[in-house]
Design a protein around this motif. Structure first.
Motif, PDB file in Angstrom:
ATOM      1  N   UNK A   1       0.822  -1.202   0.000  1.00 56.19           N
ATOM      2  CA  UNK A   1       0.000   0.000   0.000  1.00 56.19           C
ATOM      3  C   UNK A   1       0.857   1.253   0.000  1.00 56.19           C
ATOM      4  N   UNK A   2       0.217   2.329  -0.387  1.00 55.82           N
ATOM      5  CA  UNK A   2       0.887   3.624  -0.383  1.00 55.82           C
ATOM      6  C   UNK A   2      -0.128   4.672   0.058  1.00 55.82           C
ATOM      7  N   UNK A   3       0.309   5.575   0.931  1.00 55.03           N
ATOM      8  CA  UNK A   3      -0.571   6.662   1.337  1.00 55.03           C
ATOM      9  C   UNK A   3      -0.336   7.833   0.416  1.00 55.03           C
ATOM     10  N   UNK A   4      -1.391   8.300  -0.226  1.00 53.22           N
ATOM     11  CA  UNK A   4      -1.234   9.397  -1.177  1.00 53.22           C
ATOM     12  C   UNK A   4      -2.193  10.529  -0.894  1.00 53.22           C
ATOM     13  N   UNK A   5      -1.703  11.760  -1.062  1.00 54.26           N
ATOM     14  CA  UNK A   5      -2.566  12.923  -0.805  1.00 54.26           C
ATOM     15  C   UNK A   5      -3.297  13.299  -2.100  1.00 54.26           C
TER      16      UNK A   5
END
Ligand code: CA
Length: 223
Positions: free
Chosen positions: A219-223
């Motif tokens: 997973x990746x947290x993206x704004x």
């Protein structure tokens, strides 16, 4: 401040409820263990007053289950049995305090103040920010614009882990070993459940931040 009172003795429950309301707490009172667990699992309470001897499901089992689910709401156990073994079992199960019956209401109030304060003292009043979200490290709340949403302990830890590694890919195995430990029995699908809860909370708060799935990687947290 919102409290859950799980106590099957109706008279005691009513008396406590009145005292608590008088002291500016809002109180949900339930009278058996099953209801207690169901209410507590909503994770909306600032503290739980939990009797041990309860019909359907006893207080220690409730507490055990809550802690396994990562729900860290402070708990005061109430019991008629003031035995040392009960006290130790209770504290081992993750109780924050223990009050033998009978007790004087001011003592319960003092202990409530102590455990709800303690929660905020463990970590200083820090805020982690990413995009439009703020993670409150003392309340474990997720704050987006003016909306504040409470997270379970594990949801909080996962989100914190992401925010500390912005735009990095985080694998499910990373999360498991860092947040649960190498020898845990947590599996990939457990992580997926936590991620889906977090996504729902982000969507509910109308955040622009997203947890993106990177296929076969993590997973990746993206704004
Ligand atoms: Ca009881």
């Amino acid at each position: 401040m919102k409290l859950l009172l799980v106590e099957d003795e109706k008279q005691l429950s009513e008396a406590l409820t009145q005292i608590l309301i008088k002291n500016n707490y809002s109180v949900d009172a339930v009278f058996n263990g099953e209801d207690g667990l169901e209410y507590a699992l909503t994770d909306i309470y600032d503290a739980i007053i939990l009797d041990i001897m309860l019909p359907k499901l006893n207080g220690l089992k409730i507490l055990n289950f809550l802690r396994k689910e990562g729900i860290s709401t402070p708990v005061i156990l109430l019991t008629a049995k003031g035995s040392i073994e009960d006290k130790i079992t209770g504290l081992d199960c993750g109780a924050d305090d223990y009050l033998p019956k009978p007790f004087a209401p001011p003592e319960l109030l003092a202990r409530l103040r102590a455990i709800t304060r303690r929660k905020g003292e463990v970590i200083n009043d820090n805020i982690l920010e990413f995009g439009d979200i703020k993670l409150n490290l003392s309340s474990y709340n997720l704050e987006v614009n003016q909306i504040s949403i409470s997270l379970t302990l594990k949801e909080f830890e996962i989100l914190k882990y992401f925010i500390q590694r912005p735009n990095n890919i985080v694998s499910k195995d990373d999360l498991i070993t860092k947040l649960w430990g190498f020898d845990s029995e947590v599996e990939h699908n457990n992580i997926e459940v936590y991620i889906s809860f977090l996504r729902k909370k982000l969507t509910y708060a109308e955040s622009k931040v997203q947890i993106t799935t990177i296929r076969r990687v993590g997973y990746k947290l993206e704004a």
